[in-house]
Design a protein around this motif. Structure first.
Motif, PDB file in Angstrom:
ATOM      1  N   ALA A  67       0.843  -1.186   0.000  1.00  0.00           N
ATOM      2  CA  ALA A  67       0.000   0.000   0.000  1.00  0.00           C
ATOM      3  C   ALA A  67       0.884   1.244   0.000  1.00  0.00           C
ATOM      4  O   ALA A  67       2.102   1.166   0.207  1.00  0.00           O
ATOM      5  CB  ALA A  67      -0.914  -0.011   1.221  1.00  0.00           C
ATOM      6  N   ALA A  68       0.270   2.394  -0.223  1.00  0.00           N
ATOM      7  CA  ALA A  68       1.029   3.645  -0.310  1.00  0.00           C
ATOM      8  C   ALA A  68       1.834   3.921   0.955  1.00  0.00           C
ATOM      9  O   ALA A  68       2.900   4.548   0.897  1.00  0.00           O
ATOM     10  CB  ALA A  68       0.077   4.798  -0.600  1.00  0.00           C
ATOM     11  N   ASP A  69       1.346   3.457   2.106  1.00  0.00           N
ATOM     12  CA  ASP A  69       2.057   3.685   3.362  1.00  0.00           C
ATOM     13  C   ASP A  69       3.077   2.591   3.674  1.00  0.00           C
ATOM     14  O   ASP A  69       3.655   2.571   4.761  1.00  0.00           O
ATOM     15  CB  ASP A  69       1.063   3.828   4.520  1.00  0.00           C
ATOM     16  CG  ASP A  69       0.262   2.546   4.775  1.00  0.00           C
ATOM     17  OD1 ASP A  69       0.414   1.568   4.009  1.00  0.00           O
ATOM     18  OD2 ASP A  69      -0.532   2.538   5.731  1.00  0.00           O
ATOM     19  N   GLY A  70       3.309   1.692   2.730  1.00  0.00           N
ATOM     20  CA  GLY A  70       4.289   0.638   2.924  1.00  0.00           C
ATOM     21  C   GLY A  70       3.763  -0.599   3.624  1.00  0.00           C
ATOM     22  O   GLY A  70       4.528  -1.535   3.873  1.00  0.00           O
ATOM     23  N   SER A  71       2.483  -0.610   3.929  1.00  0.00           N
ATOM     24  CA  SER A  71       1.904  -1.767   4.611  1.00  0.00           C
ATOM     25  C   SER A  71       1.469  -2.828   3.599  1.00  0.00           C
ATOM     26  O   SER A  71       1.372  -2.576   2.401  1.00  0.00           O
ATOM     27  CB  SER A  71       0.709  -1.348   5.473  1.00  0.00           C
ATOM     28  OG  SER A  71      -0.334  -0.844   4.655  1.00  0.00           O
ATOM     29  N   LEU A  72       1.220  -4.000   4.111  1.00  0.00           N
ATOM     30  CA  LEU A  72       0.782  -5.132   3.304  1.00  0.00           C
ATOM     31  C   LEU A  72      -0.656  -5.428   3.692  1.00  0.00           C
ATOM     32  O   LEU A  72      -0.929  -5.803   4.827  1.00  0.00           O
ATOM     33  CB  LEU A  72       1.678  -6.342   3.610  1.00  0.00           C
ATOM     34  CG  LEU A  72       1.606  -7.563   2.705  1.00  0.00           C
ATOM     35  CD1 LEU A  72       2.105  -7.232   1.303  1.00  0.00           C
ATOM     36  CD2 LEU A  72       2.448  -8.696   3.313  1.00  0.00           C
ATOM     37  N   ASP A  73      -1.582  -5.227   2.749  1.00  0.00           N
ATOM     38  CA  ASP A  73      -2.973  -5.440   3.127  1.00  0.00           C
ATOM     39  C   ASP A  73      -3.287  -6.925   3.202  1.00  0.00           C
ATOM     40  O   ASP A  73      -2.541  -7.756   2.672  1.00  0.00           O
ATOM     41  CB  ASP A  73      -3.933  -4.687   2.198  1.00  0.00           C
ATOM     42  CG  ASP A  73      -3.971  -5.238   0.783  1.00  0.00           C
ATOM     43  OD1 ASP A  73      -3.943  -6.466   0.593  1.00  0.00           O
ATOM     44  OD2 ASP A  73      -4.040  -4.429  -0.162  1.00  0.00           O
ATOM     45  N   PRO A  74      -4.362  -7.300   3.890  1.00  0.00           N
ATOM     46  CA  PRO A  74      -4.668  -8.719   4.105  1.00  0.00           C
ATOM     47  C   PRO A  74      -4.790  -9.532   2.819  1.00  0.00           C
ATOM     48  O   PRO A  74      -4.362 -10.694   2.769  1.00  0.00           O
ATOM     49  CB  PRO A  74      -5.995  -8.682   4.868  1.00  0.00           C
ATOM     50  CG  PRO A  74      -5.977  -7.365   5.583  1.00  0.00           C
ATOM     51  CD  PRO A  74      -5.288  -6.422   4.643  1.00  0.00           C
ATOM     52  N   ALA A  75      -5.342  -8.939   1.776  1.00  0.00           N
ATOM     53  CA  ALA A  75      -5.506  -9.672   0.518  1.00  0.00           C
ATOM     54  C   ALA A  75      -4.152 -10.002  -0.102  1.00  0.00           C
ATOM     55  O   ALA A  75      -3.938 -11.112  -0.604  1.00  0.00           O
ATOM     56  CB  ALA A  75      -6.362  -8.863  -0.451  1.00  0.00           C
ATOM     57  N   GLU A  76      -3.233  -9.048  -0.067  1.00  0.00           N
ATOM     58  CA  GLU A  76      -1.903  -9.295  -0.621  1.00  0.00           C
ATOM     59  C   GLU A  76      -1.136 -10.288   0.242  1.00  0.00           C
ATOM     60  O   GLU A  76      -0.423 -11.164  -0.270  1.00  0.00           O
ATOM     61  CB  GLU A  76      -1.126  -7.980  -0.742  1.00  0.00           C
ATOM     62  CG  GLU A  76       0.274  -8.118  -1.311  1.00  0.00           C
ATOM     63  CD  GLU A  76       0.326  -8.552  -2.777  1.00  0.00           C
ATOM     64  OE1 GLU A  76       1.430  -8.607  -3.329  1.00  0.00           O
ATOM     65  OE2 GLU A  76      -0.732  -8.856  -3.368  1.00  0.00           O
ATOM     66  N   SER A  77      -1.290 -10.188   1.548  1.00  0.00           N
ATOM     67  CA  SER A  77      -0.651 -11.152   2.436  1.00  0.00           C
ATOM     68  C   SER A  77      -1.154 -12.567   2.154  1.00  0.00           C
ATOM     69  O   SER A  77      -0.363 -13.527   2.101  1.00  0.00           O
ATOM     70  CB  SER A  77      -0.925 -10.777   3.897  1.00  0.00           C
ATOM     71  OG  SER A  77      -0.246 -11.633   4.776  1.00  0.00           O
ATOM     72  N   ALA A  78      -2.463 -12.698   1.935  1.00  0.00           N
ATOM     73  CA  ALA A  78      -3.038 -14.009   1.620  1.00  0.00           C
ATOM     74  C   ALA A  78      -2.513 -14.511   0.284  1.00  0.00           C
ATOM     75  O   ALA A  78      -2.260 -15.722   0.115  1.00  0.00           O
ATOM     76  CB  ALA A  78      -4.562 -13.922   1.595  1.00  0.00           C
ATOM     77  N   ARG A  79      -2.333 -13.617  -0.676  1.00  0.00           N
ATOM     78  CA  ARG A  79      -1.792 -14.029  -1.976  1.00  0.00           C
ATOM     79  C   ARG A  79      -0.369 -14.571  -1.826  1.00  0.00           C
ATOM     80  O   ARG A  79      -0.008 -15.583  -2.439  1.00  0.00           O
ATOM     81  CB  ARG A  79      -1.793 -12.843  -2.947  1.00  0.00           C
ATOM     82  CG  ARG A  79      -1.363 -13.219  -4.364  1.00  0.00           C
ATOM     83  CD  ARG A  79      -1.248 -12.007  -5.268  1.00  0.00           C
ATOM     84  NE  ARG A  79      -0.096 -11.183  -4.960  1.00  0.00           N
ATOM     85  CZ  ARG A  79       1.140 -11.436  -5.422  1.00  0.00           C
ATOM     86  NH1 ARG A  79       1.369 -12.502  -6.185  1.00  0.00           N
ATOM     87  NH2 ARG A  79       2.147 -10.641  -5.108  1.00  0.00           N
TER      88      ARG A  79
END
Length: 204
Positions: A155-167
């Motif tokens: 994400a723009a703030d450098g975080s990893l959203d749950p959907a991307e983490s699951a991927r």
């Protein structure tokens, strides 16, 4: 045999003495941080593991990206090329400025305190991992810096959203970057847990 990483282990009674050794050594370097004494609940704890070769592969990717070279997975290059790339890793390691590179493979700590370069504590301090201690925050920043080279979408703030983490969790085993992505993801989660709880990442 492989590397295990955990957050919360230094709070356990079995590692209390080890934690005190680390606290004293860091204090001598002006680093103000202590592992919280209370045990960490299961929701905040983190543990993972992977082969040592996975960590070497991730460091290789980091160095290729740092040097502006094309990034390839370890599975996609010859043994000769891989060995040449590891020589580049060695060359970059002796710059002594990377928290990912300047750390023992099998033991040691990353602590949730801010310092620019990795710490090299004196041998007499008795800190595992040849006295090399990294910053969880600095390691996280390095991981974020080359995530895109592994096809990881932050994400723009450098975080990893749950959907991307699951991927990332579901990445096929035959993906050319699977070992490097798996290792990146585990270290990323460890850094986030360390910063959120104020506790060290322990290599063991």
């Amino acid at each position: 045999m492989g590397l295990s990483i955990s957050v919360g282990a230094l709070s356990t009674p079995d590692m209390r003495d080890e934690a005190e050794v680390l606290h004293r050594a860091l204090a001598a370097e002006g680093v103000v941080w202590r592992e919280p004494a209370a045990p960490l609940d299961a929701a905040g704890a983190f543990s993972a593991g992977f082969p040592y070769s996975y960590l070497s592969g991730l460091r290789r990717v980091y160095v290729l990206h740092r040097l502006g070279e094309p990034v390839t997975g370890a599975r996609g290059v010859s043994r000769e090329q891989y060995e040449e790339d590891l020589e580049r890793v060695d060359d970059e390691t002796v710059m002594f400025d990377s928290h990912l590179l300047c750390h023992a493979d099998h033991e040691g700590y990353y602590v949730p305190a801010e310092f620019e370069d990795p710490l090299f504590l004196p041998e007499e301090a008795g800190v595992p991992g040849a006295g090399m201690v990294g910053s969880s925050g600095a390691l996280l920043a390095e991981l974020q810096g080359f995530a895109a080279a592994l096809g990881i979408r932050l994400a723009a703030d450098g975080s990893l959203d749950p959907a991307e983490s699951a991927r990332l969790d579901a990445l096929p085993g035959d993906d050319p970057f699977e070992p490097e992505v798996f290792t990146w993801h585990q270290l990323y989660q460890a850094c986030r847990a360390s910063l959120a709880t104020g506790r060290a990442i322990v290599f063991g």
